[in-house]
Each structure stands twice: as structure tokens, then as C-alpha cells.
Motif scaffolding. Sequence first.
Motif, PDB file in Angstrom:
ATOM      1  N   GLY A 169       0.823  -1.195   0.000  1.00  0.00           N
ATOM      2  CA  GLY A 169       0.000   0.000   0.000  1.00  0.00           C
ATOM      3  C   GLY A 169       0.857   1.244   0.000  1.00  0.00           C
ATOM      4  N   THR A 170       0.202   2.387   0.113  1.00  0.00           N
ATOM      5  CA  THR A 170       0.904   3.667   0.225  1.00  0.00           C
ATOM      6  C   THR A 170       0.805   4.101   1.674  1.00  0.00           C
ATOM      7  OG1 THR A 170       0.338   4.238  -2.055  1.00  0.00           O
ATOM      8  CG2 THR A 170       1.043   6.024  -0.613  1.00  0.00           C
ATOM      9  N   TRP A 171       1.908   3.982   2.389  1.00  0.00           N
ATOM     10  CA  TRP A 171       1.921   4.183   3.834  1.00  0.00           C
ATOM     11  C   TRP A 171       2.458   5.573   4.187  1.00  0.00           C
ATOM     12  CZ3 TRP A 171       0.076   0.819   7.541  1.00  0.00           C
ATOM     13  CH2 TRP A 171      -0.320  -0.427   7.065  1.00  0.00           C
ATOM     14  N   THR A 172       1.887   6.116   5.261  1.00  0.00           N
ATOM     15  CA  THR A 172       2.335   7.411   5.785  1.00  0.00           C
ATOM     16  C   THR A 172       2.988   7.190   7.141  1.00  0.00           C
ATOM     17  OG1 THR A 172       0.586   8.625   4.654  1.00  0.00           O
ATOM     18  CG2 THR A 172       1.647   9.718   6.525  1.00  0.00           C
ATOM     19  N   LEU A 173       4.240   7.606   7.259  1.00  0.00           N
ATOM     20  CA  LEU A 173       4.954   7.529   8.538  1.00  0.00           C
ATOM     21  C   LEU A 173       4.960   8.931   9.141  1.00  0.00           C
ATOM     22  CD1 LEU A 173       8.125   5.564   9.410  1.00  0.00           C
ATOM     23  CD2 LEU A 173       8.052   8.002   9.946  1.00  0.00           C
ATOM     24  N   ALA A 174       4.416   9.052  10.355  1.00  0.00           N
ATOM     25  CA  ALA A 174       4.335  10.346  11.039  1.00  0.00           C
ATOM     26  C   ALA A 174       5.199  10.333  12.295  1.00  0.00           C
ATOM     27  CB  ALA A 174       2.886  10.662  11.402  1.00  0.00           C
ATOM     28  N   VAL A 175       6.016  11.356  12.441  1.00  0.00           N
ATOM     29  CA  VAL A 175       6.879  11.515  13.621  1.00  0.00           C
ATOM     30  C   VAL A 175       6.368  12.715  14.414  1.00  0.00           C
ATOM     31  CG1 VAL A 175       9.224  11.859  14.464  1.00  0.00           C
ATOM     32  CG2 VAL A 175       8.835  10.622  12.308  1.00  0.00           C
ATOM     33  N   THR A 176       5.989  12.468  15.662  1.00  0.00           N
ATOM     34  CA  THR A 176       5.541  13.547  16.550  1.00  0.00           C
ATOM     35  C   THR A 176       6.599  13.753  17.621  1.00  0.00           C
ATOM     36  OG1 THR A 176       3.229  12.936  16.164  1.00  0.00           O
ATOM     37  CG2 THR A 176       3.695  14.353  18.063  1.00  0.00           C
ATOM     38  N   VAL A 177       7.094  14.980  17.724  1.00  0.00           N
ATOM     39  CA  VAL A 177       8.223  15.278  18.625  1.00  0.00           C
ATOM     40  C   VAL A 177       7.821  16.384  19.593  1.00  0.00           C
ATOM     41  CG1 VAL A 177      10.624  16.016  18.744  1.00  0.00           C
ATOM     42  CG2 VAL A 177       9.846  14.683  16.787  1.00  0.00           C
TER      43      VAL A 177
END
Length: 596
Positions: free
Chosen positions: A571-579
Motif C-alpha cells: 500500500g501507500t503508507w504514511t509515517l508520522a513523527v511527533t516530537v
Amino acid sequence: MRRRAPGALLLLLGLLGLWSAAGVATAPPAAAHAELVSTDPAEGARLPEAPDRVTLTFTEGVSLGAGYARVLDASGERVDAGDATVEGDSVVVPLRADLPDDGYLVTYRVVSADSHPISGAFSFAVGDGELVAADATAEAGDTDPVVGAALPAARWLGFAGLSLAIGVPVLLLTAWPEGWASARLRRMTTGGLVAVAVGAALSFVLQGPYAAGSGLPTVADPALLGPTAASGNGAAHLVRIVLVAALAVVLRTVWRRGSPALPDVLAGGVLALALVGTVAAVGHPVAGPMPGLAVTAAAVHVAAMVVWLGGLAGLLGGVLREDAPAADVARALPPFSRLAAGSVTALVVTGVVQSVREVGSPAALVTTTYGWVLLAKLALVLLLLAAAGVSRVWVQQHLGVRRPRPTPRRRVTAHAFSASSAEPERDPVVASAAGARAEAQAAAAAAERPALRRSVLVELAVGLVVLALSAVLVGTPPARAEVAQPVDVTLPVQTAAGQDGSVQVSVDPAAAGANTLHLYLLDERGQLTQPVDIRVTLTEEAQEIGPIDVALEPAGPGHYVGDGMAIPGAGTWTLAVTVRLDEFTAGTATTTFPVR
């Protein structure tokens, strides 16, 4: 005027063929080989009520052609409400209204831009229905093995025929004009034209069963022939047959006359280039990045191949026969040797361009079918170059011309049998030397003709095997489409006040299953910095998966590792980084990447 009309018509046909090839070459780029990235409903989904449609989204635009996209219930009955349609990169299958609670199986077989079919199946359930196993039907099966073997054979026949149909006349034009009187070479060229036409016809009728996943009995099915004719691949085969007929008319005129006139050379040249264009402007070159460059490189590659191998066949069938005059060997081999050297250079350069584009990474060479076949082809090409090098060295040593010392207002020609030497030499001393050298060359050619014939035969035999591997590569998905591409990107960290530093993200191999994630948090000066808190999630919006929390372990100041990060599927995956940088400042960074 009446005599010129057929030539003008044939020239127009060739120009139209070139124009059509150029149109394909400048088409918008695609992704080399389509792959399914998401479905709606998602695979394994359980819905409270039946949807009105099923949507399959691919990495590039696809066509149904002779393929299909169907939805079956648990008993194997079709529940789709009509033919599937293509909307951009998606295939949409309408469903009947008021479907009951049950398990449903979606099967599909579509055709990507490079003419290769993509097939598969997945299931979903409505209400209390049981999921249907994806392998519960054979409709989404692989290509019929007989069709799968016949297509490369048809391509090989076309490649070999193209070598004879174009390479032999080029040999006669550039190296051995006396050969136009050879009945054997005329038959070889005619046989090559027939082989190209037969190969194109076979490829055309086999494309339908290949796309539909059916067997040989369906080759004449109008339901398959129609979509094939409407496709770019099918149209290229039909145009090729027309161009072969036109080139046959030109060559028949030349054979009757005994030598080509300038209009014959022009018309034949345009038709030959158009034929090469119909081979280069289908398959892998038209899909993927920079299709214009890819089609051009493929055209040069094919042209160099047919000139080299066709010339070798012409030498065996004419100059190197025992009944051919030894002087013809001495005259023909040096110019052909130079022509072959240029062809080899073009083959190597364009081969490198094509390999880099289709393979993508060194790892793909040893991890994909395409890579292994390409390595086998490269090994044979090296053997072919070695054999050609031996022949070229012999020609240079025995038939080449040593440059004389320069003398005022006098220069010996570059080759004793070149066109410029046709004028009688006025200096009797130089004329005597040239005659003696010609006799020595003829004697050397006569003495070494059996060895030369064996060497050329080896080159041609290896070349035919290389053509067979090339035919297999044309029908094999590119290596770059089968290998996952790792993610390595630097993203800005966006806060309420704007950008505040960056984060380097590395995901390897970016494939379904276990992956390794590395994060490096950097401040505005590019130095590693330690956050108060950091969180990473994965989401696949099209399949409504996530957000999935990724477990992180500190590996040093500002460095975090997610070892074994699991990506559930393609699939088309979204990786999100919250800092959280401090008590009052928080920021985010996101990147999207495909998973195959």
C-alpha cells in the motif's frame, strides 16, 4: 510519375511508422510495472453492509483489455453488476444492490503499461459471512504455460527475422555490393521478412490469451482479438506487418535491378527505421521514468543488434562460402569490421542505459528473475565480444592497410579496395605495390577462410542465444518493480511557530513485514538533539489501517531505532513523527512511501 508513386507511398508508410513510435516515446511516464497498492473494501475487511462497488488502485494507470475484474460470492457466482471500468489509476467494479451477508472474493487480471498482466485475488465479508479463501478459485491463476512459452518464441523469431531483413541489406550496402547478385542472400533476406511478419502475427494473437490468462484455444476469440487490436502493443504488431510488406516491395525492386538506386536506399532506410521503432516502442521502454530516452536507447540497441548479427549471417551465407572469390573476402571484411565495431559500441552504451533503468539497484541483479536472466545475457555478450575481438584483430592484421609515410601531394588510400581506390593509380610504383598488397590480402583471406567461418559461426550462434534471452527479458517484469526501495529522507519538523529543526528517517527495506527504522533528530544548526518525547505511527488511509504505534528504542543522543517495525501489507503508507522538543514546543514530520 507513375513509377515514383509507389516509392513515395512506401516512404510515407515509413514516416507514419516513425511518427507513431515517436508518439509512444513522448507519452507521459508510468511506473514501469503496475502493482496493486490499495483496495476498497480492504483485504479481509468485515463490513456491516454490502458496498455498491469495489475499487482497486494501482501504482500506475492500467487497462482491462482482454483481462477482467470480477466479484464472486461464497458459492462462486458472480455478483458484480456489469463490466469493470478504469478511472485513472483505479479499476472500479460495480456490485448488485442488496447483497446478503456473505463472504465475497474479488479476482482481477489487468494489463500494465508495459503490456504485462497483473493478477490476484482478495476477499472481504459482509455481516456474519465467512471470509472466502483467496485461492478458492483458479480464475486468478497464472499465465497458461503454453502461452507463456510461445510468446518469447514468437519474439525471438521476430528478432532473428529482423536481423536478416535489415542486417543483410546493410552489409551489401556498406561492405559487399557484389552480393546483390547472390540468390542465397536474397532468400535469406526474404526469409527474414517472413519471420518478422510471422513473429508479429503470433505475438498479436497470443497477447489476448496472455492478458486474459486463457489457453491456446482462445487465440482466435474475437473477444480477445478486439481489445488487443485497440491496445498500443497490438497496434505496433499490426503496423510491423504492414511495414514488412512495404520493405519487401522495395527490396524486390532492388533484387530485380541488381543494385539499389538512391530512392530505394531512402525508402528502405525509412522503413527499416520504422520497423526498429515498432520493436522499441512497446514493452518496458514506454513505461517508467524518461520514456523518450528509454525508447531512443532501445531503438539504437535493436538497430545495432540487427546490423551486427544480420551482417554475420550475410558473411556466412555469402562472402565466407568456399565458392566466393577470395578477393571479395579481402574487400568485404574490413568495412564490416568497422561497422561491427560501431554496432558493438552502441550495444554496450545502450545496454548499460537500459540495465540501469530496468534494474535500479545492484541487489536486484541477484534477487529477481529479471536480474538473473540479465546476468546470463551479459555473460554471453562478453563471450560474443571476445569472439568478435579475435576476428577483428585478424582482419586488422591481415586485411588492414598500414599508413604509408606522408609524401608531398601523394597519399595512399585508407583501404586498397575502398571506393576512392577505384580510380587507377597513376604512379606505377604505387600501383604495383597496391596490386601486390591486394594479392597478399586475397591469399591470406583464402588461407584463413575456414577459420574465419568457424569464428563467425560461433559469434552468430551465441548471438542467437542472446536474442532468446532478450525475448525472455521483454516478457519479464523489470527488476526495479520487484524490489522494495528503502526510504532515506530528511524531513522538516513543523511546529506552531514554523520549522524547528529536522528529522532523518530511514526505513529498510520498506517492504511488507519486518523493517528497521532509524530516526535522527537534528536542531536548526544540524546538530543531534534530544527531545522530551517522540512518537512514530504508520497509517494506510486508503485501506483504513492505523495509526499503528511503532516501538522505539534510544540508540544515542537524538537517535532512535525501531527494530522489527512491522508493515502489515502493500500500500501507500504514511509515517508520522511527533516530537515534543520541550515543555511548550511540539512538532510533526511526515513522509509517504510505497510498499510492494
